[in-house]
Design a protein around this motif. Structure first.
Motif, PDB file in Angstrom:
ATOM      1  N   GLY A  57      35.129  42.973  59.847  1.00  0.00           N
ATOM      2  CA  GLY A  57      36.476  43.185  60.381  1.00  0.00           C
ATOM      3  C   GLY A  57      37.329  44.148  59.591  1.00  0.00           C
ATOM      4  N   GLY A  58      36.987  44.353  58.310  1.00  0.00           N
ATOM      5  CA  GLY A  58      37.766  45.271  57.488  1.00  0.00           C
ATOM      6  C   GLY A  58      39.147  44.768  57.126  1.00  0.00           C
ATOM      7  N   ASN A  59      39.329  43.457  57.071  1.00  0.00           N
ATOM      8  CA  ASN A  59      40.648  42.900  56.762  1.00  0.00           C
ATOM      9  C   ASN A  59      40.753  42.530  55.279  1.00  0.00           C
ATOM     10  N   TYR A  60      41.926  42.783  54.713  1.00  0.00           N
ATOM     11  CA  TYR A  60      42.190  42.420  53.328  1.00  0.00           C
ATOM     12  C   TYR A  60      43.588  41.809  53.263  1.00  0.00           C
ATOM     13  N   PRO A  61      43.722  40.520  53.653  1.00  0.00           N
ATOM     14  CA  PRO A  61      45.020  39.868  53.724  1.00  0.00           C
ATOM     15  C   PRO A  61      45.375  39.153  52.421  1.00  0.00           C
ATOM     16  N   LEU A  62      46.644  38.856  52.276  1.00  0.00           N
ATOM     17  CA  LEU A  62      47.122  38.094  51.118  1.00  0.00           C
ATOM     18  C   LEU A  62      46.997  36.596  51.334  1.00  0.00           C
ATOM     19  N   THR A  63      46.999  36.159  52.579  1.00  0.00           N
ATOM     20  CA  THR A  63      47.114  34.737  52.918  1.00  0.00           C
ATOM     21  C   THR A  63      46.140  33.825  52.172  1.00  0.00           C
ATOM     22  N   PRO A  64      44.842  34.139  52.063  1.00  0.00           N
ATOM     23  CA  PRO A  64      43.951  33.218  51.351  1.00  0.00           C
ATOM     24  C   PRO A  64      44.369  32.980  49.905  1.00  0.00           C
ATOM     25  N   MET A  65      44.913  34.006  49.252  1.00  0.00           N
ATOM     26  CA  MET A  65      45.296  33.847  47.861  1.00  0.00           C
ATOM     27  C   MET A  65      46.516  32.944  47.713  1.00  0.00           C
ATOM     28  N   ILE A  66      47.530  33.146  48.554  1.00  0.00           N
ATOM     29  CA  ILE A  66      48.729  32.325  48.393  1.00  0.00           C
ATOM     30  C   ILE A  66      48.502  30.897  48.892  1.00  0.00           C
ATOM     31  N   GLU A  67      47.605  30.729  49.862  1.00  0.00           N
ATOM     32  CA  GLU A  67      47.276  29.361  50.276  1.00  0.00           C
ATOM     33  C   GLU A  67      46.529  28.626  49.167  1.00  0.00           C
ATOM     34  N   PHE A  68      45.652  29.314  48.462  1.00  0.00           N
ATOM     35  CA  PHE A  68      44.944  28.729  47.325  1.00  0.00           C
ATOM     36  C   PHE A  68      45.929  28.372  46.216  1.00  0.00           C
ATOM     37  N   ALA A  69      46.866  29.290  45.940  1.00  0.00           N
ATOM     38  CA  ALA A  69      47.894  29.014  44.937  1.00  0.00           C
ATOM     39  C   ALA A  69      48.741  27.811  45.342  1.00  0.00           C
ATOM     40  N   ASP A  70      49.062  27.719  46.623  1.00  0.00           N
ATOM     41  CA  ASP A  70      49.873  26.608  47.105  1.00  0.00           C
ATOM     42  C   ASP A  70      49.190  25.270  46.859  1.00  0.00           C
ATOM     43  N   GLU A  71      47.890  25.214  47.097  1.00  0.00           N
ATOM     44  CA  GLU A  71      47.152  23.969  46.841  1.00  0.00           C
ATOM     45  C   GLU A  71      47.279  23.547  45.377  1.00  0.00           C
ATOM     46  N   ILE A  72      47.176  24.501  44.473  1.00  0.00           N
ATOM     47  CA  ILE A  72      47.259  24.194  43.041  1.00  0.00           C
ATOM     48  C   ILE A  72      48.674  23.775  42.659  1.00  0.00           C
ATOM     49  N   PHE A  73      49.672  24.551  43.093  1.00  0.00           N
ATOM     50  CA  PHE A  73      51.051  24.238  42.733  1.00  0.00           C
ATOM     51  C   PHE A  73      51.484  22.886  43.308  1.00  0.00           C
ATOM     52  N   GLN A  74      51.048  22.603  44.549  1.00  0.00           N
ATOM     53  CA  GLN A  74      51.406  21.322  45.173  1.00  0.00           C
ATOM     54  C   GLN A  74      50.730  20.169  44.442  1.00  0.00           C
ATOM     55  N   ARG A  75      49.464  20.343  44.096  1.00  0.00           N
ATOM     56  CA  ARG A  75      48.739  19.281  43.410  1.00  0.00           C
ATOM     57  C   ARG A  75      49.357  18.966  42.044  1.00  0.00           C
ATOM     58  N   LYS A  76      49.907  19.975  41.401  1.00  0.00           N
ATOM     59  CA  LYS A  76      50.566  19.771  40.118  1.00  0.00           C
ATOM     60  C   LYS A  76      51.993  19.249  40.274  1.00  0.00           C
ATOM     61  N   GLY A  77      52.474  19.160  41.516  1.00  0.00           N
ATOM     62  CA  GLY A  77      53.820  18.651  41.747  1.00  0.00           C
ATOM     63  C   GLY A  77      54.917  19.602  41.314  1.00  0.00           C
ATOM     64  N   LEU A  78      54.638  20.920  41.386  1.00  0.00           N
ATOM     65  CA  LEU A  78      55.583  21.909  40.865  1.00  0.00           C
ATOM     66  C   LEU A  78      56.547  22.444  41.913  1.00  0.00           C
ATOM     67  N   VAL A  79      56.124  22.471  43.185  1.00  0.00           N
ATOM     68  CA  VAL A  79      56.882  23.216  44.190  1.00  0.00           C
ATOM     69  C   VAL A  79      57.045  22.414  45.480  1.00  0.00           C
ATOM     70  N   LYS A  80      57.977  22.900  46.286  1.00  0.00           N
ATOM     71  CA  LYS A  80      58.158  22.388  47.638  1.00  0.00           C
ATOM     72  C   LYS A  80      57.317  23.240  48.598  1.00  0.00           C
ATOM     73  N   GLU A  81      57.611  23.177  49.873  1.00  0.00           N
ATOM     74  CA  GLU A  81      56.781  23.822  50.901  1.00  0.00           C
ATOM     75  C   GLU A  81      56.745  25.339  50.741  1.00  0.00           C
ATOM     76  N   LEU A  82      55.573  25.913  50.922  1.00  0.00           N
ATOM     77  CA  LEU A  82      55.390  27.357  50.906  1.00  0.00           C
ATOM     78  C   LEU A  82      56.079  27.997  52.107  1.00  0.00           C
ATOM     79  N   ILE A  83      56.804  29.088  51.863  1.00  0.00           N
ATOM     80  CA  ILE A  83      57.442  29.865  52.928  1.00  0.00           C
ATOM     81  C   ILE A  83      56.806  31.251  52.936  1.00  0.00           C
ATOM     82  N   VAL A  84      56.372  31.711  54.102  1.00  0.00           N
ATOM     83  CA  VAL A  84      55.743  33.032  54.232  1.00  0.00           C
ATOM     84  C   VAL A  84      56.397  33.769  55.401  1.00  0.00           C
ATOM     85  N   LYS A  85      56.788  35.010  55.155  1.00  0.00           N
ATOM     86  CA  LYS A  85      57.371  35.865  56.188  1.00  0.00           C
ATOM     87  C   LYS A  85      56.700  37.228  56.157  1.00  0.00           C
ATOM     88  N   ASP A  86      56.585  37.853  57.321  1.00  0.00           N
ATOM     89  CA  ASP A  86      56.056  39.211  57.396  1.00  0.00           C
ATOM     90  C   ASP A  86      57.151  40.232  57.119  1.00  0.00           C
TER      91      ASP A  86
END
Length: 231
Positions: free
Chosen positions: A180-209
């Motif tokens: 497909g030739g796609n190189y998106p940011l979404t997988p990286m920030i979703e992975f980061a969100d899992e870590i930050f949420q598991r550590k109890g550091l942050v509230k809900e992730l907000i993403v805008k284009d």
């Protein structure tokens, strides 16, 4: 996210590679974070003055109490709090998936998740804000351009004199997603969100284009993302 495209179109700032001295092409793509925050805040104050209460209640590069040389990227208030105890204190990160020349940038993941202090990652910003930041509410925000075969085609129409840069981007897209030739940011920030949420550091992730920041051939469209910290 109109401010990103507005700064991209208006900026007169140029920068250079600190190692080689090579001058970068202008645009948000190659602005360092402090310069981007400076020009974004200038635009914000003019275009949306009612966002600030008291009038103009905003500042940048604000010293952290008790940490020598450390500064918070942005503070502001919209609900009447004076800047000695602002409503918000915010750290800003630019995650670059490719460099000025369009070639692969291996530091994007480290910029968000590295546990090593030398990398000045987003997780260190979160911890510093949590432990030392001023203000009633705290957040980390980031922005990144994304790429695809489609974006490379559009870039070539807008920047026919920089097909070498665009060719490098297309090759990175191929390596990431041969079909497909796609190189998106979404997988990286979703992975980061899992870590930050598991550590109890942050509230809900907000993403805008955001769109149409085409001053640089490796610019275009991308994602703005943010987490408010848990108090």
């Amino acid at each position: 996210m109109e401010g990103i495209a507005a700064v991209d179109a208006a900026t007169m700032h140029t920068s250079a590679n600190r190692r080689t001295g090579e001058m970068y092409l202008p645009g948000v793509k190659t602005m360092n974070e402090p310069k981007f925050v400076e020009e974004f805040l200038d635009w914000w104050r003019i275009e949306h003055p009612s966002d600030f209460s008291p009038k103009g209640a905003s500042d940048r590069e604000v010293k952290y109490p008790g940490i020598p040389r450390a500064k918070c990227d942005l503070i502001f208030s919209s609900e009447g709090s004076p800047l000695v105890n602002p409503e918000w204190s915010i750290e800003v990160k630019h995650v670059a998936l490719v460099g000025n020349n369009g070639k692969n940038n291996d530091f994007g993941v480290a910029k968000i998740l590295s546990p090593y202090l030398k990398d000045r990652s987003l997780i260190h910003d979160i911890e510093r804000l949590r432990d030392h930041g001023i203000g009633k509410r705290k957040a980390v925000v980031g922005y990144s351009f994304e790429y695809s075969y489609k974006s490379c085609y559009e870039a070539a129409l807008k920047h026919p004199n920089h097909l070498d840069v665009i060719g490098n981007i297309k090759e990175v897209c191929r390596l990431n997603d041969p079909n497909g030739g796609n190189y998106p940011l979404t997988p990286m920030i979703e992975f980061a969100d899992e870590i930050f949420q598991r550590k109890g550091l942050v509230k809900e992730l907000i993403v805008k284009d955001f769109k149409n920041a085409w001053r640089h051939p490796a610019g275009g469209n991308g994602k703005f993302f943010a987490w408010e910290l848990v108090n």
